[in-house]
Design a protein around this motif. Structure first.
Motif, mmCIF file in Angstrom:
data_model
loop_
_atom_site.group_PDB
_atom_site.id
_atom_site.type_symbol
_atom_site.label_atom_id
_atom_site.label_comp_id
_atom_site.label_asym_id
_atom_site.label_seq_id
_atom_site.Cartn_x
_atom_site.Cartn_y
_atom_site.Cartn_z
ATOM 1 N N GLU A 58 0.840 -1.207 0.000
ATOM 2 C CA GLU A 58 0.000 0.000 0.000
ATOM 3 C C GLU A 58 0.868 1.247 0.000
ATOM 4 O OE1 GLU A 58 -3.142 0.362 2.876
ATOM 5 O OE2 GLU A 58 -3.458 -1.796 2.906
ATOM 6 N N TYR A 59 1.873 1.258 0.864
ATOM 7 C CA TYR A 59 2.803 2.390 0.902
ATOM 8 C C TYR A 59 3.509 2.539 -0.438
ATOM 9 C CZ TYR A 59 2.771 3.941 5.800
ATOM 10 O OH TYR A 59 2.432 4.502 7.007
ATOM 11 N N ALA A 60 3.971 1.430 -1.007
ATOM 12 C CA ALA A 60 4.692 1.485 -2.279
ATOM 13 C C ALA A 60 3.862 2.158 -3.354
ATOM 14 C CB ALA A 60 5.094 0.076 -2.701
ATOM 15 N N LYS A 61 2.603 1.779 -3.447
ATOM 16 C CA LYS A 61 1.722 2.359 -4.471
ATOM 17 C C LYS A 61 1.521 3.854 -4.244
ATOM 18 C CE LYS A 61 -0.764 -1.963 -5.392
ATOM 19 N NZ LYS A 61 -2.035 -2.701 -5.238
ATOM 20 N N ALA A 62 1.432 4.244 -2.980
ATOM 21 C CA ALA A 62 1.223 5.663 -2.678
ATOM 22 C C ALA A 62 2.497 6.483 -2.849
ATOM 23 C CB ALA A 62 0.695 5.802 -1.248
ATOM 24 N N LEU A 63 3.651 5.867 -2.576
ATOM 25 C CA LEU A 63 4.917 6.602 -2.611
ATOM 26 C C LEU A 63 5.492 6.760 -4.012
ATOM 27 C CD1 LEU A 63 6.811 5.001 0.432
ATOM 28 C CD2 LEU A 63 5.632 7.206 0.368
ATOM 29 N N GLU A 64 5.147 5.871 -4.904
ATOM 30 C CA GLU A 64 5.825 5.817 -6.196
ATOM 31 C C GLU A 64 5.793 7.143 -6.941
ATOM 32 O OE1 GLU A 64 5.006 3.055 -9.911
ATOM 33 O OE2 GLU A 64 6.073 2.005 -8.315
ATOM 34 N N LYS A 65 4.688 7.856 -6.878
ATOM 35 C CA LYS A 65 4.564 9.098 -7.644
ATOM 36 C C LYS A 65 5.508 10.195 -7.170
ATOM 37 C CE LYS A 65 0.720 10.925 -4.850
ATOM 38 N NZ LYS A 65 -0.694 11.352 -4.880
ATOM 39 N N TYR A 66 6.024 10.065 -5.941
ATOM 40 C CA TYR A 66 6.905 11.111 -5.409
ATOM 41 C C TYR A 66 8.351 10.950 -5.875
ATOM 42 C CZ TYR A 66 2.901 11.972 -2.361
ATOM 43 O OH TYR A 66 1.637 12.233 -1.884
ATOM 44 N N ASP A 67 8.687 9.785 -6.470
ATOM 45 C CA ASP A 67 10.037 9.552 -7.001
ATOM 46 C C ASP A 67 11.101 9.837 -5.940
ATOM 47 O OD1 ASP A 67 11.861 8.763 -8.912
ATOM 48 O OD2 ASP A 67 12.007 10.736 -9.853
ATOM 49 N N LEU A 68 10.967 9.170 -4.797
ATOM 50 C CA LEU A 68 11.848 9.412 -3.648
ATOM 51 C C LEU A 68 13.240 8.826 -3.853
ATOM 52 C CD1 LEU A 68 9.292 8.557 -0.808
ATOM 53 C CD2 LEU A 68 9.893 10.831 -1.684
ATOM 54 N N PHE A 69 14.183 9.341 -3.072
ATOM 55 C CA PHE A 69 15.564 8.850 -3.145
ATOM 56 C C PHE A 69 15.611 7.367 -2.830
ATOM 57 C CE2 PHE A 69 19.880 8.114 -1.573
ATOM 58 C CZ PHE A 69 20.623 8.712 -2.573
ATOM 59 N N TRP A 70 14.913 6.949 -1.761
ATOM 60 C CA TRP A 70 14.709 5.527 -1.507
ATOM 61 C C TRP A 70 13.574 5.296 -0.520
ATOM 62 C CZ3 TRP A 70 20.288 5.173 0.716
ATOM 63 C CH2 TRP A 70 20.310 5.388 2.092
ATOM 64 N N TYR A 71 13.081 4.057 -0.520
ATOM 65 C CA TYR A 71 12.046 3.541 0.382
ATOM 66 C C TYR A 71 12.755 2.450 1.186
ATOM 67 C CZ TYR A 71 7.604 0.962 1.439
ATOM 68 O OH TYR A 71 6.538 0.300 2.021
ATOM 69 N N GLU A 72 12.976 2.723 2.475
ATOM 70 C CA GLU A 72 13.897 1.901 3.265
ATOM 71 C C GLU A 72 13.192 0.962 4.238
ATOM 72 O OE1 GLU A 72 17.246 2.650 6.768
ATOM 73 O OE2 GLU A 72 16.862 4.231 5.300
ATOM 74 N N GLU A 73 13.699 -0.254 4.285
ATOM 75 C CA GLU A 73 13.363 -1.278 5.276
ATOM 76 C C GLU A 73 11.870 -1.291 5.605
ATOM 77 O OE1 GLU A 73 15.220 -1.410 9.342
ATOM 78 O OE2 GLU A 73 16.360 -3.037 8.417
ATOM 79 N N ALA A 74 11.072 -1.605 4.596
ATOM 80 C CA ALA A 74 9.623 -1.610 4.786
ATOM 81 C C ALA A 74 9.194 -2.675 5.788
ATOM 82 C CB ALA A 74 8.933 -1.855 3.447
ATOM 83 N N GLY A 75 9.723 -3.902 5.628
ATOM 84 C CA GLY A 75 9.319 -5.005 6.491
ATOM 85 C C GLY A 75 10.466 -5.513 7.345
#
Length: 213
Positions: free
Chosen positions: A49-66
């Motif tokens: 869910e977070y991944a789908k919401a975050l993708e549009k922001y083109d962030l530097f990284w998405y860290e240690e989700a799980g």
């Protein structure tokens, strides 16, 4: 303060975190200047869910989700998130890292590995880890050690890693870099002294001397 990328924690609720991320994006130039870190709080469904919401922001990284040892979550998440991810701060041995590379779905062209040099059983084990990564086609530039301290900075420079995290004002007196060397456009210099640079941190030296005495 001279930094080009900053990082914020996420994981309380998606609605709240989106508001916080959008507030941060009003301060930094773009999503490329902002990383987010869930500290392993999310289950697979929530991480996606977070991944789908975050993708549009083109962030530097998405860290240690799980959970950092749940490589299945990490591998599945890579199928749902096209932008860079990061993990590895809670892996300490070459064997741990090898399992992440084999089974965690990490992509050697865009993702980042965060093994903390000071926690990874020493420099010799870190060198073993880098050798293994090279055998799997990974560049040392994809490694950005977790832990914002002078020891990791020296190792990152010496081993040609991709950078080093920094925690200005946190974990003092060990955190941060050498006194009187400014961060400029995301880069910081190394003190021209032997050792790992602790000698250039006046408050840290006071603590070390007090212990020695």
């Amino acid at each position: 303060m001279g930094y080009s990328v900053v990082k914020m924690k996420i994981g309380n609720s998606l609605e709240e975190d989106i508001r916080r991320i959008e507030a941060a994006l009003e301060v930094v130039p773009s999503g490329k200047n902002l990383a987010v870190d869930a500290n392993g709080r999310l289950d697979l469904e929530t991480a996606i869910e977070y991944a789908k919401a975050l993708e549009k922001y083109d962030l530097f990284w998405y860290e240690e989700a799980g959970d950092p040892l749940d490589f299945e979550i990490q591998a599945e998440l890579a199928k749902h998130y096209k932008n860079p991810m990061a993990t590895g701060e809670n892996l300490f041995s070459m064997q741990d890292v090898r399992n992440l590379i084999r089974y965690g779905g990490m992509r050697k062209d865009i993702d980042y590995l965060q093994f903390d040099c000071a926690l990874s059983y020493g420099l010799v084990e870190y060198l073993r880890t880098l050798k293994m990564l090279e055998e799997y086609g990974w560049s040392s530039r994809r490694c950005i050690p977790h832990g914002g301290h002078q020891m990791s900075l020296n190792i990152a420079a010496g081993l040609k890693l991709g950078g080093n995290e920094s925690y200005p004002g946190i974990f003092e007196p060990f955190g941060g870099f050498a006194d009187n060397i400014a961060v400029v456009d995301g880069y910081v210099g190394l003190p021209d002294i032997p050792g790992v640079g602790f000698e250039t941190k006046a408050e840290l030296m006071k603590v070390l001397r007090s212990v020695a005495e």
